[in-house]
Design an enzyme around this catalytic site. Structure first.
Site, short mmCIF file in Angstrom:
data_model
loop_
_atom_site.label_atom_id
_atom_site.label_comp_id
_atom_site.label_asym_id
_atom_site.label_seq_id
_atom_site.Cartn_x
_atom_site.Cartn_y
_atom_site.Cartn_z
N LYS A 9 0.84 -1.21 0.00
CA LYS A 9 0.00 0.00 0.00
C LYS A 9 0.87 1.26 0.00
O LYS A 9 2.07 1.21 0.30
CB LYS A 9 -0.93 -0.03 1.22
CG LYS A 9 -1.96 -1.17 1.18
CD LYS A 9 -2.92 -1.08 2.36
CE LYS A 9 -3.96 -2.19 2.29
NZ LYS A 9 -4.96 -2.08 3.40
N PHE A 57 -15.63 3.43 6.54
CA PHE A 57 -14.23 3.72 6.26
C PHE A 57 -13.90 3.74 4.77
O PHE A 57 -12.77 4.05 4.38
CB PHE A 57 -13.32 2.72 6.99
CG PHE A 57 -13.51 1.27 6.60
CD1 PHE A 57 -12.93 0.74 5.46
CD2 PHE A 57 -14.28 0.43 7.40
CE1 PHE A 57 -13.11 -0.59 5.11
CE2 PHE A 57 -14.47 -0.91 7.06
CZ PHE A 57 -13.88 -1.41 5.90
N ARG A 85 -2.24 -14.50 5.16
CA ARG A 85 -3.05 -13.74 6.13
C ARG A 85 -2.37 -13.79 7.50
O ARG A 85 -2.34 -12.80 8.23
CB ARG A 85 -4.47 -14.31 6.21
CG ARG A 85 -5.30 -14.12 4.96
CD ARG A 85 -5.78 -12.70 4.75
NE ARG A 85 -6.78 -12.30 5.71
CZ ARG A 85 -7.45 -11.14 5.63
NH1 ARG A 85 -7.20 -10.28 4.63
NH2 ARG A 85 -8.32 -10.81 6.53
N THR A 91 -5.87 -6.59 10.91
CA THR A 91 -6.10 -5.34 10.19
C THR A 91 -5.50 -4.14 10.92
O THR A 91 -4.85 -3.29 10.31
CB THR A 91 -7.62 -5.12 9.99
OG1 THR A 91 -8.18 -6.30 9.42
CG2 THR A 91 -7.89 -3.92 9.10
N ARG A 102 2.26 -6.34 9.51
CA ARG A 102 1.54 -5.16 10.01
C ARG A 102 2.01 -4.74 11.40
O ARG A 102 2.06 -3.56 11.72
CB ARG A 102 0.03 -5.41 9.98
CG ARG A 102 -0.54 -5.32 8.55
CD ARG A 102 -1.96 -5.80 8.50
NE ARG A 102 -2.61 -5.52 7.23
CZ ARG A 102 -3.80 -6.02 6.88
NH1 ARG A 102 -4.44 -6.83 7.72
NH2 ARG A 102 -4.33 -5.73 5.71
N ASN A 112 -2.11 0.27 6.85
CA ASN A 112 -1.55 -0.95 7.42
C ASN A 112 -0.63 -1.69 6.45
O ASN A 112 -0.40 -2.89 6.56
CB ASN A 112 -2.66 -1.84 7.97
CG ASN A 112 -3.70 -2.19 6.92
OD1 ASN A 112 -3.50 -1.92 5.74
ND2 ASN A 112 -4.79 -2.80 7.34
N HIS A 115 -2.11 -5.37 1.68
CA HIS A 115 -3.39 -6.09 1.51
C HIS A 115 -3.06 -7.54 1.21
O HIS A 115 -2.09 -7.82 0.49
CB HIS A 115 -4.17 -5.50 0.33
CG HIS A 115 -5.30 -6.39 -0.12
ND1 HIS A 115 -6.56 -6.31 0.42
CD2 HIS A 115 -5.34 -7.40 -1.02
CE1 HIS A 115 -7.33 -7.24 -0.14
NE2 HIS A 115 -6.62 -7.92 -1.03
O1 CDP Z 1 -7.21 -5.83 4.96
P1 CDP Z 1 -8.07 -6.70 5.87
O2 CDP Z 1 -8.71 -7.85 5.14
O3 CDP Z 1 -7.34 -7.11 7.11
O4 CDP Z 1 -9.26 -5.75 6.42
P2 CDP Z 1 -10.69 -5.41 5.79
O5 CDP Z 1 -11.67 -5.46 6.90
O6 CDP Z 1 -10.98 -6.24 4.58
O7 CDP Z 1 -10.55 -3.89 5.36
C1 CDP Z 1 -9.87 -3.54 4.17
C2 CDP Z 1 -8.97 -2.37 4.48
O8 CDP Z 1 -9.77 -1.26 4.86
C3 CDP Z 1 -8.00 -2.55 5.64
O9 CDP Z 1 -6.84 -3.24 5.31
C4 CDP Z 1 -7.72 -1.11 6.03
O10 CDP Z 1 -6.76 -0.51 5.16
C5 CDP Z 1 -9.08 -0.45 5.80
N1 CDP Z 1 -9.90 -0.33 7.03
C6 CDP Z 1 -10.02 0.91 7.64
O11 CDP Z 1 -9.44 1.90 7.18
N2 CDP Z 1 -10.79 1.04 8.79
C7 CDP Z 1 -11.44 -0.03 9.30
N3 CDP Z 1 -12.18 0.11 10.40
C8 CDP Z 1 -11.32 -1.28 8.69
C9 CDP Z 1 -10.54 -1.40 7.55
MG MG Z 2 -10.13 -7.83 3.61
#
Ligand code: CDP
Ligand code: MG
Length: 133
Positions: A9, A57, A85, A91, A102, A112, A115
């Site tokens: 990212k 978000f 993962r 996250t 992360r 973070n 992805h």
């Molecule tokens: O990336 P991951 O699968 O761990 O998390 P996700 O729930 O699929 O969310 C995608 C991306 O959205 C995250 O990696 C964060 O960059 C962002 N995000 C955020 O900004 N605020 C949140 N509360 C949750 C996710």
């Molecule tokens: Mg995700």
């Protein structure tokens, strides 16, 4: 062997951590089989994160993902999706286990650093989003 998609990212490319991240992945026995560097348009970022449509978000996330270079790559290894993962971590970096990417370099829940696809089905879709057959 299976495949997954990782994206470095903008918060990480901005800190010149591309080589560091690729090195960590290769040490964890992933082979990088496709890789590119690009800037996402707002439309591309929204499409990629369409699964999060309606979440509070999303707008900030799309804006962040268009602030700088991203590096999508296809990684190959046994059990690639689930192992990646685990290597990437939670996250929110403050909840990520010690030793995860992360935990080490993530700045906050949004910035973070990486992805990683969350299922074989989504990995296939996400790989097709960035790379031709
Ligand atoms: O990336 P991951 O699968 O761990 O998390 P996700 O729930 O699929 O969310 C995608 C991306 O959205 C995250 O990696 C964060 O960059 C962002 N995000 C955020 O900004 N605020 C949140 N509360 C949750 C996710
Ligand atoms: Mg995700």
């Amino acid at each position: 062997m299976s495949r997954t998609l990782l994206i470095i990212k903008p918060d990480a490319t901005e800190r010149d951590m591309v080589g560091h991240i690729v090195s960590r992945l290769e040490k964890a026995r992933y082979s990088v089989v496709e890789m590119r560097m690009m800037n996402l348009t707002t439309e591309q970022a929204r499409e990629f994160y369409a699964v999060h449509e309606g979440k509070p978000f999303l707008d900030d996330l799309v804006a962040f993902m268009t602030t700088g270079r991203v590096v999508p790559m296809v990684l190959e290894k046994e059990n690639a999706v689930l192992d990646l993962r685990t290597l990437v971590g939670a996250t929110n970096p403050v909840n990520a286990d010690c030793g995860t990417i992360r935990y080490e370099i993530g700045r906050n829940i949004e910035k973070n650093s990486v992805h990683a696809s969350d299922s074989d089905e989504n990995a296939a879709k996400e790989i097709a989003f960035f790379f031709d057959k």
